[in-house]
Motif scaffolding. Sequence first.
Motif, PDB file in Angstrom:
ATOM      1  N   SER A   1      10.217   0.632   6.668  1.00  0.00           N
ATOM      2  CA  SER A   1      10.421   0.136   5.314  1.00  0.00           C
ATOM      3  C   SER A   1       9.498   0.889   4.376  1.00  0.00           C
ATOM      4  O   SER A   1       8.311   1.069   4.670  1.00  0.00           O
ATOM      5  N   ARG A   2      10.041   1.323   3.231  1.00  0.00           N
ATOM      6  CA  ARG A   2       9.235   2.090   2.284  1.00  0.00           C
ATOM      7  C   ARG A   2       9.684   1.786   0.859  1.00  0.00           C
ATOM      8  O   ARG A   2      10.777   1.244   0.653  1.00  0.00           O
ATOM      9  N   PRO A   3       8.898   2.145  -0.148  1.00  0.00           N
ATOM     10  CA  PRO A   3       9.305   1.901  -1.537  1.00  0.00           C
ATOM     11  C   PRO A   3      10.514   2.761  -1.912  1.00  0.00           C
ATOM     12  O   PRO A   3      10.552   3.959  -1.625  1.00  0.00           O
TER      13      PRO A   3
ATOM     14  N   ALA B   1      15.925  -0.021 -13.774  1.00  0.00           N
ATOM     15  CA  ALA B   1      15.513   0.421 -12.443  1.00  0.00           C
ATOM     16  C   ALA B   1      14.527  -0.570 -11.856  1.00  0.00           C
ATOM     17  O   ALA B   1      13.708  -1.146 -12.567  1.00  0.00           O
ATOM     18  N   PHE B   2      14.636  -0.783 -10.544  1.00  0.00           N
ATOM     19  CA  PHE B   2      13.771  -1.704  -9.810  1.00  0.00           C
ATOM     20  C   PHE B   2      13.106  -0.941  -8.677  1.00  0.00           C
ATOM     21  O   PHE B   2      13.778  -0.228  -7.941  1.00  0.00           O
ATOM     22  N   LEU B   3      11.822  -1.120  -8.531  1.00  0.00           N
ATOM     23  CA  LEU B   3      11.102  -0.543  -7.393  1.00  0.00           C
ATOM     24  C   LEU B   3      10.898  -1.650  -6.377  1.00  0.00           C
ATOM     25  O   LEU B   3      10.300  -2.681  -6.674  1.00  0.00           O
ATOM     26  N   THR B   4      11.425  -1.462  -5.186  1.00  0.00           N
ATOM     27  CA  THR B   4      11.307  -2.450  -4.124  1.00  0.00           C
ATOM     28  C   THR B   4      11.233  -1.720  -2.793  1.00  0.00           C
ATOM     29  O   THR B   4      11.291  -0.496  -2.740  1.00  0.00           O
ATOM     30  N   ARG B   5      11.135  -2.464  -1.722  1.00  0.00           N
ATOM     31  CA  ARG B   5      11.073  -1.856  -0.386  1.00  0.00           C
ATOM     32  C   ARG B   5      12.459  -1.881   0.245  1.00  0.00           C
ATOM     33  O   ARG B   5      13.223  -2.827   0.054  1.00  0.00           O
ATOM     34  N   SER B   6      12.770  -0.838   1.003  1.00  0.00           N
ATOM     35  CA  SER B   6      14.065  -0.745   1.665  1.00  0.00           C
ATOM     36  C   SER B   6      13.944   0.167   2.882  1.00  0.00           C
ATOM     37  O   SER B   6      13.011   0.959   2.988  1.00  0.00           O
ATOM     38  N   THR B   7      14.924   0.056   3.763  1.00  0.00           N
ATOM     39  CA  THR B   7      14.985   0.939   4.926  1.00  0.00           C
ATOM     40  C   THR B   7      15.999   2.061   4.722  1.00  0.00           C
ATOM     41  O   THR B   7      16.196   2.876   5.617  1.00  0.00           O
ATOM     42  N   ALA B   8      16.621   2.109   3.559  1.00  0.00           N
ATOM     43  CA  ALA B   8      17.620   3.141   3.264  1.00  0.00           C
ATOM     44  C   ALA B   8      16.952   4.509   3.127  1.00  0.00           C
ATOM     45  O   ALA B   8      15.783   4.617   2.752  1.00  0.00           O
ATOM     46  N   HIS B   9      17.725   5.568   3.405  1.00  0.00           N
ATOM     47  CA  HIS B   9      17.218   6.936   3.331  1.00  0.00           C
ATOM     48  C   HIS B   9      18.106   7.768   2.406  1.00  0.00           C
ATOM     49  O   HIS B   9      18.868   8.620   2.855  1.00  0.00           O
ATOM     50  N   PRO B  10      18.008   7.553   1.086  1.00  0.00           N
ATOM     51  CA  PRO B  10      18.829   8.341   0.164  1.00  0.00           C
ATOM     52  C   PRO B  10      18.293   9.765   0.019  1.00  0.00           C
ATOM     53  O   PRO B  10      17.118  10.045   0.292  1.00  0.00           O
TER      54      PRO B  10
ATOM     55  N   ILE C   1      13.350  10.186  -7.623  1.00  0.00           N
ATOM     56  CA  ILE C   1      13.043   9.994  -9.032  1.00  0.00           C
ATOM     57  C   ILE C   1      11.541   9.805  -9.169  1.00  0.00           C
ATOM     58  O   ILE C   1      10.890   9.270  -8.270  1.00  0.00           O
ATOM     59  N   GLU C   2      11.007  10.249 -10.307  1.00  0.00           N
ATOM     60  CA  GLU C   2       9.587  10.020 -10.580  1.00  0.00           C
ATOM     61  C   GLU C   2       9.460   8.658 -11.243  1.00  0.00           C
ATOM     62  O   GLU C   2      10.056   8.402 -12.285  1.00  0.00           O
ATOM     63  N   TRP C   3       8.671   7.778 -10.648  1.00  0.00           N
ATOM     64  CA  TRP C   3       8.507   6.409 -11.144  1.00  0.00           C
ATOM     65  C   TRP C   3       7.429   6.376 -12.224  1.00  0.00           C
ATOM     66  O   TRP C   3       6.751   7.359 -12.484  1.00  0.00           O
ATOM     67  N   GLU C   4       7.273   5.225 -12.855  1.00  0.00           N
ATOM     68  CA  GLU C   4       6.341   5.061 -13.972  1.00  0.00           C
ATOM     69  C   GLU C   4       4.892   5.390 -13.611  1.00  0.00           C
ATOM     70  O   GLU C   4       4.119   5.804 -14.471  1.00  0.00           O
ATOM     71  N   ASP C   5       4.516   5.195 -12.349  1.00  0.00           N
ATOM     72  CA  ASP C   5       3.140   5.472 -11.928  1.00  0.00           C
ATOM     73  C   ASP C   5       2.922   6.936 -11.568  1.00  0.00           C
ATOM     74  O   ASP C   5       1.829   7.322 -11.164  1.00  0.00           O
TER      75      ASP C   5
ATOM     76  N   VAL D   1       6.725   9.943  -6.718  1.00  0.00           N
ATOM     77  CA  VAL D   1       8.134  10.256  -6.503  1.00  0.00           C
ATOM     78  C   VAL D   1       8.662   9.351  -5.395  1.00  0.00           C
ATOM     79  O   VAL D   1       8.082   9.288  -4.309  1.00  0.00           O
ATOM     80  N   HIS D   2       9.750   8.639  -5.694  1.00  0.00           N
ATOM     81  CA  HIS D   2      10.353   7.706  -4.742  1.00  0.00           C
ATOM     82  C   HIS D   2      11.823   8.045  -4.544  1.00  0.00           C
ATOM     83  O   HIS D   2      12.466   8.598  -5.437  1.00  0.00           O
ATOM     84  N   PRO D   3      12.403   7.671  -3.393  1.00  0.00           N
ATOM     85  CA  PRO D   3      13.840   7.827  -3.189  1.00  0.00           C
ATOM     86  C   PRO D   3      14.606   6.970  -4.192  1.00  0.00           C
ATOM     87  O   PRO D   3      14.140   5.911  -4.612  1.00  0.00           O
ATOM     88  N   LEU D   4      15.814   7.413  -4.580  1.00  0.00           N
ATOM     89  CA  LEU D   4      16.606   6.732  -5.605  1.00  0.00           C
ATOM     90  C   LEU D   4      17.976   6.348  -5.066  1.00  0.00           C
ATOM     91  O   LEU D   4      18.664   7.174  -4.460  1.00  0.00           O
TER      92      LEU D   4
END
Length: 86
Positions: free
Chosen positions: A9-11, A22-31, A35-39, A42-45
């Motif tokens: 599980s990752r952000p 847009a919502f930042l949450t945890r998931s097991t998906a691998h897209p 995308i570069e988040w507000e902080d 870089v997170h998967p989208l």
Amino acid sequence: MRTGIHPESRPVVFRDRAAGVAFLTRSTAHPARTIEWEDGAVHPLIDVEISSASHPFYTGTERVLDTAGRVERFERRYGRTASNRP
């Protein structure tokens, strides 16, 4: 929990395309997209078509269906007429 059997599980950022939220949450998906988040990280989208930000039930724009037609149809099926109403 047993080790080695659960997915990682990752952000992940979920973006609602209808509402532009847009919502930042945890998931097991691998897209594949990121995308570069507000902080600044870089997170998967994952793009979704509908979420709590655009769904009529959560936004309060839910429509009331024609209940009078349903009641009349029920009365026709089961024999209740205008003469025996209270």
